[in-house]
Design a protein around this motif. Structure first.
Motif, PDB file in Angstrom:
ATOM      1  N   SER A  37       0.826  -1.210   0.000  1.00 17.31           N
ATOM      2  CA  SER A  37       0.000   0.000   0.000  1.00 17.31           C
ATOM      3  C   SER A  37       0.859   1.258   0.000  1.00 17.31           C
ATOM      4  O   SER A  37       0.507   2.266  -0.635  1.00 17.31           O
ATOM      5  CB  SER A  37      -0.916   0.002   1.239  1.00 17.31           C
ATOM      6  OG  SER A  37      -1.756  -1.122   1.247  1.00 17.31           O
ATOM      7  N   ALA A  38       1.992   1.195   0.696  1.00 17.31           N
ATOM      8  CA  ALA A  38       2.856   2.376   0.800  1.00 17.31           C
ATOM      9  C   ALA A  38       3.763   2.560  -0.412  1.00 17.31           C
ATOM     10  O   ALA A  38       4.245   3.672  -0.661  1.00 17.31           O
ATOM     11  CB  ALA A  38       3.714   2.273   2.058  1.00 17.31           C
ATOM     12  N   PRO A  40       3.419   2.831  -3.754  1.00 10.96           N
ATOM     13  CA  PRO A  40       3.176   3.911  -4.737  1.00 10.96           C
ATOM     14  C   PRO A  40       3.510   5.302  -4.196  1.00 10.96           C
ATOM     15  O   PRO A  40       4.018   6.150  -4.932  1.00 10.96           O
ATOM     16  CB  PRO A  40       1.678   3.778  -5.042  1.00 10.96           C
ATOM     17  CG  PRO A  40       1.341   2.365  -4.693  1.00 10.96           C
ATOM     18  CD  PRO A  40       2.207   2.041  -3.518  1.00 10.96           C
ATOM     19  N   ARG A  41       3.250   5.524  -2.915  1.00 14.86           N
ATOM     20  CA  ARG A  41       3.554   6.829  -2.324  1.00 14.86           C
ATOM     21  C   ARG A  41       5.058   7.010  -2.158  1.00 14.86           C
ATOM     22  O   ARG A  41       5.591   8.087  -2.401  1.00 14.86           O
ATOM     23  CB  ARG A  41       2.848   6.962  -0.974  1.00 14.86           C
ATOM     24  CG  ARG A  41       1.324   6.904  -1.069  1.00 14.86           C
ATOM     25  CD  ARG A  41       0.671   6.948   0.310  1.00 14.86           C
ATOM     26  NE  ARG A  41      -0.781   6.938   0.228  1.00 14.86           N
ATOM     27  CZ  ARG A  41      -1.512   5.844   0.107  1.00 14.86           C
ATOM     28  NH1 ARG A  41      -0.904   4.660   0.053  1.00 14.86           N
ATOM     29  NH2 ARG A  41      -2.821   5.909   0.037  1.00 14.86           N
ATOM     30  N   VAL A  42       5.725   5.935  -1.746  1.00 17.08           N
ATOM     31  CA  VAL A  42       7.177   6.006  -1.589  1.00 17.08           C
ATOM     32  C   VAL A  42       7.849   6.223  -2.939  1.00 17.08           C
ATOM     33  O   VAL A  42       8.867   6.922  -3.041  1.00 17.08           O
ATOM     34  CB  VAL A  42       7.706   4.717  -0.925  1.00 17.08           C
ATOM     35  CG1 VAL A  42       9.225   4.716  -0.886  1.00 17.08           C
ATOM     36  CG2 VAL A  42       7.149   4.587   0.495  1.00 17.08           C
ATOM     37  N   THR A  44       7.067   8.060  -5.316  1.00 15.53           N
ATOM     38  CA  THR A  44       7.120   9.466  -5.729  1.00 15.53           C
ATOM     39  C   THR A  44       8.349  10.175  -5.170  1.00 15.53           C
ATOM     40  O   THR A  44       8.727  11.249  -5.647  1.00 15.53           O
ATOM     41  CB  THR A  44       5.861  10.209  -5.252  1.00 15.53           C
ATOM     42  OG1 THR A  44       5.783  10.158  -3.815  1.00 15.53           O
ATOM     43  CG2 THR A  44       4.602   9.570  -5.833  1.00 15.53           C
ATOM     44  N   VAL A  45       8.964   9.567  -4.165  1.00 15.69           N
ATOM     45  CA  VAL A  45      10.150  10.156  -3.540  1.00 15.69           C
ATOM     46  C   VAL A  45      11.412   9.401  -3.936  1.00 15.69           C
ATOM     47  O   VAL A  45      12.435   9.989  -4.286  1.00 15.69           O
ATOM     48  CB  VAL A  45      10.009  10.168  -2.000  1.00 15.69           C
ATOM     49  CG1 VAL A  45      11.248  10.769  -1.350  1.00 15.69           C
ATOM     50  CG2 VAL A  45       8.757  10.930  -1.585  1.00 15.69           C
TER      51      VAL A  45
END
Length: 351
Positions: A37-38, A40-42, A44-45
Motif C-alpha cells: 500500500s505504501a 506507490p507513495r514512496v 514518488t520520492v
C-alpha cells in the motif's frame, strides 16, 4: 545484550498448531500489505521496492513482535512459507529464452557469478567475518538480491546475529542496485557498447529485477529485453547456487549440529516448475489453461516473499543492524565490484 531475537541458543520450541501460528502469520501479512500500500507513495520520492519497505516496517515493529505469541508464526514464515515462495519463482522462467542467450554469454554469466560468490567467502575471511555472511553477500549479489539472500539463508546454519545479517544485505543490495541503475548505463555508453551488449551487462550485474528493468528499458527496448532475459538466467541458477553453498558450509563447519543442513527440496521444485513452464507454455493446447493456473501461483510467490521478508524484519532488532560495522559494508560492496568488473572485462574480450 542479546541482539539476535531468534538465535538458536535461546529459541524456544513452539507447538506448530494453526492457532499458534496465526498471530505471527497475521502480523507478517499485515506488514506485507502495508508495504504494498505504501509503495506507490514512496515511489514518488525514491524507487524503493515493496520488499525493502516490508523489511523496514517489520524492523520498526520488532518490539511488538518480541511477544512470545508472535514467534511461532514468524518462524513459520521464515522457514516453510519462504521455501514455497522461492520454489514458485520457477514459474517465471522459460528455458527457451535462456537458450537464446548463446553459449558464450551464458558461460560468461556463470563464471562471473561463481567468482562473485567465491569473493564473498574470501572477503568474509579477510575481514574476519563468518563464512555464512560471505555466502549470503555473495549469493545476494550474484543471483537476484533479496530473493537469493532469503533462499540462501535456508541452507545457512543458524548463528547469533543471522537475522541482522540477512536484513542488512537486503537493504544494502537494494541501495547498490539503485545506484547501479543510474550509473551502469553511463558506464556502458562510455565503453561504446551497443544495445544488446548493454543489456547483457545490466542484466548480469544489477542485483534486483526491478532495477534491471528500469536500467535496461531506460536505454532502449532491445537493451531492456536482453537485460531481463539475462537476469532470468541468473535467477534460474539459484538452484545450483543454493546447492553449492549448502554443501560448502556443511563441509566447512566443525560443529555437528551446524553441519546438518537439509537438502533444499524447494530448489528442486523451482527447477521442476521452470521446466513445466517451458513445456506447457510452448503448446497451443496447453498454454491458455496453464496461464490461468500460473498467474495466481506467481502472485502467491510474490506475496509469499513479501510476507517472509516482513517476518524477517519483525525478527530483527534495529540495534542489531546498527551494531554492524564497516566490514559488512565492505563485503557487499566488494562482491558488487567483482561481478561488474568480471562481466565487463569478459564482454570486452568477446566483442
Amino acid at each position: 545484550m542479546r541482539t539476535d531475537h531468534f538465535s538458536p541458543e535461546v529459541r524456544p520450541v513452539w507447538p506448530l498448531t494453526v492457532r499458534g501460528l496465526l498471530p505471527g502469520l497475521a502480523l507478517s501479512a499485515l506488514v506485507a500489505i502495508a508495504a504494498v500500500s505504501a509503495a506507490p507513495r514512496v515511489a514518488t520520492v525514491a524507487a524503493i521496492p515493496p520488499m525493502v519497505i516490508a523489511l523496514v516496517i517489520g524492523i520498526a515493529l520488532n518490539p511488538i513482535a518480541r511477544h512470545p505469541a508472535f514467534q511461532p508464526g514468524i518462524l513459520f514464515c521464515l522457514r516453510t512459507l519462504l521455501r514455497w515462495a522461492v520454489a514458485l519463482l520457477g514459474l517465471r522462467i522459460a528455458l527457451g529464452e535462456i537458450i537464446a542467450l548463446g553459449f558464450a554469454t551464458a558461460a560468461l554469466v556463470i563464471a562471473s557469478m561463481a567468482l562473485t560468490i567465491a569473493s564473498g567467502f574470501l572477503l568474509a575471511w579477510v575481514l574476519g567475518q563468518r563464512a555464512a555472511y560471505g555466502a549470503l553477500a555473495g549469493a545476494g549479489t550474484a543471483v537476484c538480491g533479496a530473493s537469493a539472500t532469503l533462499a540462501t539463508s535456508i541452507v545457512v546454519p543458524d548463528y547469533r546475529g543471522k537475522e541482522a545479517d540477512i536484513a542488512f544485505i537486503v537493504v544494502a543490495v537494494n541501495a547498490l542496485s539503485t545506484i547501479a541503475m543510474l550509473v551502469y548505463p553511463l558506464i556502458c555508453a562510455w565503453l561504446g557498447l551497443d544495445g544488446q551488449q548493454t543489456g547483457i551487462i545490466l542484466g548480469a550485474t544489477i542485483h534486483d529485477v526491478a532495477q534491471v528493468v528500469g536500467a535496461g528499458y531506460a536505454v532502449s527496448e532491445p537493451a531492456g529485453n536482453t537485460a531481463v532475459i539475462v537476469k532470468l538466467f541468473r535467477v534460474f541458477l539459484l538452484f545450483p547456487v543454493v546447492l553449492v553453498i549448502g554443501w560448502s558450509l556443511a563441509h566447512r563447519s566443525v560443529a555437528i549440529d551446524a553441519a546438518k543442513i537439509p537438502f533444499p527440496v524447494f530448489a528442486l521444485v523451482f527447477v521442476a516448475l521452470c521446466v513445466l513452464n517451458s513445456i506447457a507454455s510452448s503448446f497451443a493446447t496447453t498454454a491458455p489453461p496453464f496461464a490461468q493456473i500460473k498467474a495466481p501461483l506467481v502472485e502467491a510467490s510474490t506475496w509469499g516473499l513479501l510476507v517472509a521478508i516482513g517476518a524477517l524484519g519483525l525478527g530483527t532488532s534495529l540495534p542489531a543492524i546498527a551494531a554492524l560495522g564497516w566490514r559488512h559494508v565492505a563485503t557487499v560492496v566488494g562482491t558488487t565490484f567483482v561481478i561488474l568488473v568480471t562481466m565487463t572485462a569478459g564482454l570486452m574480450v568477446l566483442r
